[in-house]
Design an enzyme around this catalytic site. Sequence first.
Site, PDB file in Angstrom:
ATOM      1  N   HIS A  27      11.374  30.536 -63.504  1.00 38.92           N
ATOM      2  CA  HIS A  27      11.089  29.117 -63.992  1.00 38.92           C
ATOM      3  C   HIS A  27      11.841  28.764 -65.389  1.00 38.92           C
ATOM      4  O   HIS A  27      12.493  27.828 -65.375  1.00 38.92           O
ATOM      5  CB  HIS A  27       9.584  29.054 -64.063  1.00 38.92           C
ATOM      6  CG  HIS A  27       9.026  27.785 -64.543  1.00 38.92           C
ATOM      7  ND1 HIS A  27       8.361  26.794 -64.224  1.00 38.92           N
ATOM      8  CD2 HIS A  27       8.847  27.407 -66.275  1.00 38.92           C
ATOM      9  CE1 HIS A  27       8.311  25.984 -64.960  1.00 38.92           C
ATOM     10  NE2 HIS A  27       8.304  26.224 -66.056  1.00 38.92           N
ATOM     11  N   GLU A  28      11.776  29.710 -66.037  1.00 36.63           N
ATOM     12  CA  GLU A  28      12.397  29.315 -67.370  1.00 36.63           C
ATOM     13  C   GLU A  28      13.966  29.372 -67.321  1.00 36.63           C
ATOM     14  O   GLU A  28      14.538  28.678 -68.046  1.00 36.63           O
ATOM     15  CB  GLU A  28      11.735  30.769 -68.588  1.00 36.63           C
ATOM     16  CG  GLU A  28      10.525  30.825 -68.809  1.00 36.63           C
ATOM     17  CD  GLU A  28       9.867  29.474 -69.241  1.00 36.63           C
ATOM     18  OE1 GLU A  28      10.456  28.585 -69.868  1.00 36.63           O
ATOM     19  OE2 GLU A  28       8.679  29.331 -69.069  1.00 36.63           O
ATOM     20  N   HIS A  35      15.151  26.217 -66.695  1.00 38.29           N
ATOM     21  CA  HIS A  35      15.284  25.234 -67.901  1.00 38.29           C
ATOM     22  C   HIS A  35      16.620  25.496 -68.579  1.00 38.29           C
ATOM     23  O   HIS A  35      17.343  24.198 -69.252  1.00 38.29           O
ATOM     24  CB  HIS A  35      13.987  25.316 -69.124  1.00 38.29           C
ATOM     25  CG  HIS A  35      12.824  24.957 -68.543  1.00 38.29           C
ATOM     26  ND1 HIS A  35      12.574  23.480 -68.032  1.00 38.29           N
ATOM     27  CD2 HIS A  35      11.752  25.417 -68.504  1.00 38.29           C
ATOM     28  CE1 HIS A  35      11.186  23.560 -67.887  1.00 38.29           C
ATOM     29  NE2 HIS A  35      10.862  24.414 -67.933  1.00 38.29           N
TER      30      HIS A  35
END
Length: 255
Positions: free
Chosen positions: A191-192, A195
């Site tokens: 998920h990170e 980003h």
Amino acid sequence: MFGTLRSVALCALGASNALAAVAAVKYTRCGTGPPAADLVATAQSMRADPQAFAAATTLNVRTYFHVVTTAAKQGSVTQAQLDDQLAYMNRSYGPSGIGFTLIGSDYTVNDDWATGNYDTQMKPALRNGTYADLNVYFLSDLGGGLLGICNFPENVSPGSADFYRDGCNVLAQSVPGGTATPFNLGGTATHEIGHWFGLFHVFQGSACSGSGDSVSDTPLQSTPTNGCPSSKDSCPRAEGLDSINNYMDYSDDVW
């Protein structure tokens, strides 16, 4: 390209085992703030003309893992777990033509750095590679129940403060086999890293109108997903259901 990323495990396999742990520890899925206006504008341009931004070849990302623990938690994350984390990332992004090669991993014992509150000291000391290289910092005591936080891409100068600010901080026990149930299959790092690539949350804008996350195949979604629902539709008047299996939502790792 990234909007259809999906996790590889079925919810039913892990949901029953996760219930007790959810009550014990309340985690915050992501601490990454809203993207800057220029990044949103770039994403909207890409959505409007995706072929103009399409990658001609596959992308392989040189990757460095840094495990930072307190003295009390030294040895709590193994190289085997890091290898499993890398494999999870490659399974996740592989369908989009993205792969990760682990160039190196290192271990540091520092009670202060392990909290995530000393990035201006930790990152310049540990970071490797260029701005195109991924650095992930697995911290044993990332505070406030936070699972992860990462910086969006920027235009930076090598050696600048913004250059060293780059990279993702991830709770160490969210790696595969960690203790951060139900977020211990490796989904937090995935998920990170989204980003880090410039991806937004699927509920970007928290509204049922507008451009959402600026990815064409992501339905509008107004709220993050919690837990392990079988289905969710936060924008019933818009086309499509919520992307509860998308890595840029907040669903449990047991998907």
